[in-house]
Design a protein around this motif. Structure first.
Motif, mmCIF file in Angstrom:
data_model
loop_
_atom_site.group_PDB
_atom_site.id
_atom_site.type_symbol
_atom_site.label_atom_id
_atom_site.label_comp_id
_atom_site.label_asym_id
_atom_site.label_seq_id
_atom_site.Cartn_x
_atom_site.Cartn_y
_atom_site.Cartn_z
ATOM 1 N N GLY A 38 0.827 -1.207 0.000
ATOM 2 C CA GLY A 38 0.000 0.000 0.000
ATOM 3 C C GLY A 38 0.859 1.253 0.000
ATOM 4 N N HIS A 39 1.940 1.228 0.766
ATOM 5 C CA HIS A 39 2.856 2.357 0.799
ATOM 6 C C HIS A 39 3.513 2.552 -0.562
ATOM 7 C CE1 HIS A 39 6.782 4.328 1.651
ATOM 8 N NE2 HIS A 39 6.001 5.116 2.366
ATOM 9 N N LYS A 40 3.915 1.464 -1.210
ATOM 10 C CA LYS A 40 4.506 1.563 -2.557
ATOM 11 C C LYS A 40 3.520 2.175 -3.540
ATOM 12 C CE LYS A 40 8.380 -1.322 -2.934
ATOM 13 N NZ LYS A 40 9.276 -0.255 -3.262
ATOM 14 N N ILE A 41 2.252 1.785 -3.440
ATOM 15 C CA ILE A 41 1.220 2.331 -4.326
ATOM 16 C C ILE A 41 1.057 3.832 -4.073
ATOM 17 C CG2 ILE A 41 -1.254 2.310 -4.834
ATOM 18 C CD1 ILE A 41 -1.173 -0.727 -4.330
ATOM 19 N N LEU A 42 1.035 4.218 -2.808
ATOM 20 C CA LEU A 42 0.890 5.629 -2.455
ATOM 21 C C LEU A 42 2.056 6.468 -2.975
ATOM 22 C CD1 LEU A 42 -0.845 7.688 -0.897
ATOM 23 C CD2 LEU A 42 0.558 7.173 1.111
ATOM 24 N N VAL A 43 3.268 5.982 -2.811
ATOM 25 C CA VAL A 43 4.450 6.698 -3.293
ATOM 26 C C VAL A 43 4.418 6.789 -4.821
ATOM 27 C CG1 VAL A 43 6.968 6.575 -3.487
ATOM 28 C CG2 VAL A 43 5.871 6.160 -1.291
ATOM 29 N N ALA A 44 4.044 5.692 -5.486
ATOM 30 C CA ALA A 44 3.962 5.707 -6.949
ATOM 31 C C ALA A 44 2.912 6.708 -7.416
ATOM 32 C CB ALA A 44 3.651 4.318 -7.474
ATOM 33 N N ALA A 45 1.753 6.726 -6.744
ATOM 34 C CA ALA A 45 0.694 7.666 -7.124
ATOM 35 C C ALA A 45 1.145 9.109 -6.928
ATOM 36 C CB ALA A 45 -0.564 7.396 -6.299
ATOM 37 N N TYR A 46 1.887 9.366 -5.862
ATOM 38 C CA TYR A 46 2.391 10.716 -5.620
ATOM 39 C C TYR A 46 3.276 11.184 -6.772
ATOM 40 C CZ TYR A 46 5.285 14.458 -3.768
ATOM 41 O OH TYR A 46 5.966 15.643 -3.619
ATOM 42 N N PHE A 47 4.234 10.350 -7.155
ATOM 43 C CA PHE A 47 5.157 10.754 -8.218
ATOM 44 C C PHE A 47 4.488 10.786 -9.585
ATOM 45 C CE2 PHE A 47 8.357 9.779 -4.995
ATOM 46 C CZ PHE A 47 9.122 10.929 -5.103
ATOM 47 N N ILE A 48 3.495 9.937 -9.809
ATOM 48 C CA ILE A 48 2.747 9.987 -11.065
ATOM 49 C C ILE A 48 2.018 11.318 -11.183
ATOM 50 C CG2 ILE A 48 0.729 9.022 -12.251
ATOM 51 C CD1 ILE A 48 1.719 6.248 -11.255
ATOM 52 N N LEU A 49 1.379 11.753 -10.091
ATOM 53 C CA LEU A 49 0.666 13.032 -10.109
ATOM 54 C C LEU A 49 1.619 14.224 -10.135
ATOM 55 C CD1 LEU A 49 -2.145 12.198 -7.546
ATOM 56 C CD2 LEU A 49 -2.359 12.407 -10.032
ATOM 57 N N LYS A 50 2.717 14.116 -9.397
ATOM 58 C CA LYS A 50 3.680 15.217 -9.325
ATOM 59 C C LYS A 50 4.376 15.445 -10.669
ATOM 60 C CE LYS A 50 8.062 16.374 -7.222
ATOM 61 N NZ LYS A 50 9.246 15.632 -7.529
ATOM 62 N N ASP A 51 4.839 14.356 -11.279
ATOM 63 C CA ASP A 51 5.599 14.468 -12.528
ATOM 64 C C ASP A 51 4.730 14.402 -13.781
ATOM 65 O OD1 ASP A 51 7.805 14.554 -10.879
ATOM 66 O OD2 ASP A 51 8.261 12.421 -11.111
ATOM 67 N N LYS A 52 3.438 14.092 -13.591
ATOM 68 C CA LYS A 52 2.501 13.968 -14.710
ATOM 69 C C LYS A 52 2.998 12.963 -15.750
ATOM 70 C CE LYS A 52 0.553 18.552 -14.215
ATOM 71 N NZ LYS A 52 1.384 19.375 -13.388
ATOM 72 N N THR A 53 3.348 11.774 -15.252
ATOM 73 C CA THR A 53 3.813 10.700 -16.118
ATOM 74 C C THR A 53 2.902 9.487 -15.958
ATOM 75 O OG1 THR A 53 5.277 9.845 -14.404
ATOM 76 C CG2 THR A 53 6.226 11.414 -15.963
ATOM 77 N N ALA A 54 3.014 8.567 -16.882
ATOM 78 C CA ALA A 54 2.228 7.340 -16.817
ATOM 79 C C ALA A 54 2.936 6.323 -15.924
ATOM 80 C CB ALA A 54 2.042 6.764 -18.215
ATOM 81 N N TYR A 55 2.160 5.397 -15.392
ATOM 82 C CA TYR A 55 2.720 4.329 -14.572
ATOM 83 C C TYR A 55 3.431 3.337 -15.475
ATOM 84 C CZ TYR A 55 3.008 0.228 -11.581
ATOM 85 O OH TYR A 55 3.459 -0.859 -10.879
#
Length: 92
Positions: A38-55
């Motif tokens: 869950g923490h990995k998902i949260l961190v990934a979502a943060y950087f996806i939104l911050k950098d505006k990149t795809a997963y």
């Protein structure tokens, strides 16, 4: 809610999150491994939104490949310390 996402992510086949979960279960247990995913998902979502990149899915064998690469490099370094001269064929 985040643990529900983690639970769903661990049920998908041949994904990075599932392989990470499986590697953590033996050391931490199921519940702690789910929280870590869950923490990995949260961190990934943060950087996806911050950098505006795809997963970018790394794949289920990502951890295995990294482990092999690190082991090979470690053994090559030990051979160099022992004074063994390595050819290009050995390093490649």
């Amino acid at each position: 809610m985040l643990t529900q996402f983690a639970w769903a992510a661990t049920r998908t086949k041949k994904t990075y999150l599932r392989s990470k979960y499986e590697s953590l279960v033996g050391r931490r247990g199921k519940k702690r491994a789910l929280v870590a995913i869950g923490h990995k998902i949260l961190v990934a979502a943060y950087f996806i939104l911050k950098d505006k990149t795809a997963y970018k899915e790394l794949g289920g064998d990502y951890l295995d490949n990294r482990k092999k690469d690190r082991q090979i490099q470690m053994h090559l370094d030990k051979l160099k310390e022992l004074g063994v001269k390595l050819n290009k064929e050995m390093v490649a």
